[in-house]
Design an enzyme around this catalytic site. Structure first.
Site, PDB file in Angstrom:
ATOM      1  N   GLY A   1       0.680  -1.280   0.021  1.00 61.87           N
ATOM      2  CA  GLY A   1       0.100  -0.042  -0.051  1.00 61.87           C
ATOM      3  C   GLY A   1       0.973   1.309   0.216  1.00 61.87           C
TER       4      GLY A   1
ATOM      5  NE  ARG B   1      -2.518 -12.316  -5.829  1.00 58.17           N
ATOM      6  CZ  ARG B   1      -3.366 -12.309  -4.746  1.00 58.17           C
ATOM      7  NH1 ARG B   1      -4.711 -12.524  -4.857  1.00 58.17           N
ATOM      8  NH2 ARG B   1      -2.983 -11.937  -3.325  1.00 58.17           N
TER       9      ARG B   1
ATOM     10  CG  ASP C   1       4.325  -6.468   7.528  1.00 58.31           C
ATOM     11  OD1 ASP C   1       3.603  -6.050   6.476  1.00 58.31           O
ATOM     12  OD2 ASP C   1       3.617  -6.911   8.285  1.00 58.31           O
TER      13      ASP C   1
ATOM     14  CB  THR D   1       3.484   0.399   6.875  1.00 58.61           C
ATOM     15  OG1 THR D   1       2.071   0.440   7.504  1.00 58.61           O
ATOM     16  CG2 THR D   1       4.467   0.244   8.214  1.00 58.61           C
TER      17      THR D   1
ATOM     18  CG  ASP E   1      -1.085  -0.097   9.021  1.00 55.25           C
ATOM     19  OD1 ASP E   1      -1.905   0.774   8.737  1.00 55.25           O
ATOM     20  OD2 ASP E   1      -1.252  -1.341   8.526  1.00 55.25           O
TER      21      ASP E   1
ATOM     22  CG  ASP F   1       2.532  -2.818  11.452  1.00 58.19           C
ATOM     23  OD1 ASP F   1       2.993  -2.295  10.423  1.00 58.19           O
ATOM     24  OD2 ASP F   1       1.254  -3.456  11.214  1.00 58.19           O
TER      25      ASP F   1
ATOM     26  NE  ARG G   1      -4.424  -5.927   6.700  1.00 54.60           N
ATOM     27  CZ  ARG G   1      -3.970  -5.508   5.557  1.00 54.60           C
ATOM     28  NH1 ARG G   1      -4.643  -5.504   4.555  1.00 54.60           N
ATOM     29  NH2 ARG G   1      -2.597  -5.079   5.199  1.00 54.60           N
TER      30      ARG G   1
END
Ligand code: F6P
Length: 356
Positions: free
Chosen positions: A8, A80, A110, A133, A135, A137, A179
């Site tokens: 992201g 994918r 991460d 990030t 976040d 984290d 999240r």
């Protein structure tokens, strides 16, 4: 040297590209290419690479997003395809050699850093990591760029929700990103004066949230601001991330789940505001521009010193580096007994648990 941005986006990515390129070209005699859309640019036919020169990175300092694109669906080890996942990591190693790249500077969270380390360990691609990030984290670094900008945006949203909540005597639930980690909810919630903070790290129950709202009413506070991290679900957290995601999807998101559980349990209207990707877009704050610039410069220095397999970090106020395996080993959540949580509790903020 190739540089790519993965996962992201976060405000400050372009500032890293600018700082890295300027230092690598001007002081270390390198030429730099941006690999478009994470690792994809080296795997696509034709390959998609953007030459980055000091001139090309001009004007990027304050620009949000990333000019070389990103994706969180580009794992070369699990590429994918309609027929299932395939391993394209050997192909990636060939592309790196074919392009004459000395190595890859990987700017990511991460997941991306874990892929980067595998590429080095299993395919011999030299990599250097730069953490990112919103976040915040990543345990190896005190802070990541993008976080402060996201906190600012969420705090501004709370300031705005405050006045409308008060005018209508409503319960306003603000769902913020995060999240797996509640840092954003905790920092913005404290800065924006929220009354209830619901974090993935502290299991919450609607009855305690309703009790906190009732206690406020009792002292004449007829509105309440609730901040919920998007990964904070009521009850004991599932160990399995997929099960948690399924529960969130089914409930329409954490904010919707809070609202549904409060409906009828509180004597006021409940409204939900999902801040979503607004938190990741737009101009980085000065603090994030500065951190991104310091990390970009440091990454170019690591390249010049041949310190492949390391990741740039900020520790105790100074930019340093650590081995990538160490960097990806620890994710950092909010410490439920930590100083910030204790500060919030001291102010009377509820975490939706029985401690109030
Ligand atoms: O990891 C950063 C983050 O913004 C999380 O807070 C959020 O859960 C997730 O990314 C959203 O990802 P996407 O952009 O794929 O919706």
């Amino acid at each position: 040297v190739g540089i790519l941005t993965g996962g992201g986006d976060a405000p400050g990515l372009n500032a890293v590209l600018r700082a890295f390129t300027r230092n690598a070209v001007k002081n270390h005699g390198r030429s730099v290419v941006g690999v478009m859309d994470s690792f994809n640019g080296l795997l696509d036919t034709p390959r998609r690479l953007m030459p980055l020169t000091p001139l090309a990175v001009r004007g990027l300092l304050h620009r949000g997003g990333t000019v070389i694109g990103t994706t969180n669906r580009g794992d070369p080890f699990g590429w994918r395809t309609p027929g299932g996942k395939v391993d394209r990591s050997a192909e990636l190693a060939r592309a790196v050699a074919d392009e004459g790249l000395e190595g890859l500077v990987v700017v990511g969270g991460d997941g991306t850093q874990a892929i980067a380390w595998r590429l080095m360990a299993e395919r011999g691609i030299p990599v250097i990591g730069v953490p990112k990030t919103i976040d915040n984290d990543l345990g190896a670094t005190d802070v990541t760029f993008g976080f402060q900008t996201a906190v600012d945006i969420a705090t501004d949203a709370l300031d705005r929700l405050h006045t409308t909540a008060e005018s209508h005597e409503r319960i306003l639930v603000l769902e913020v990103m995060g999240r797996d980690a509640g840092h954003l909810a905790l920092h913005a919630g404290l800065s924006g004066g929220a009354d209830v903070l619901l974090l993935p790290e502290i299991p919450w129950e609607a009855e305690y949230v309703a009790a906190a709202i009732a206690a406020r009413r009792h002292i004449g506070r007829t509105y309440t601001l609730v901040v919920v991290a998007e990964g904070a679900l009521p009850g004991a957290p599932e160990a399995d991330a997929a099960a948690r995601k399924a529960r969130l999807r089914k409930g329409g998101g954490a904010g919707a789940i809070v609202a549904a559980q409060l409906e009828g349990a509180v004597d006021a209207e409940v409204r939900v505001c999902v801040l979503g990707h607004v938190q990741r877009g737009g101009t980085p704050t000065p603090a994030d521009r500065l951190l991104a610039t310091r990390m970009g410069v440091a990454a170019a220095d690591l390249v010049a010193e041949g310190r492949w397999g390391e990741m740039v970090v900020l520790r105790g106020g100074s930019v340093q580096s650590v081995p990538l395996p160490e960097a990806i080993a620890v994710n950092r959540g909010v410490d439920p007994e930590g100083e910030l949580v204790r500060t919030a509790r001291a102010l009377g903020v509820s975490f939706g648990d029985k401690r109030g």
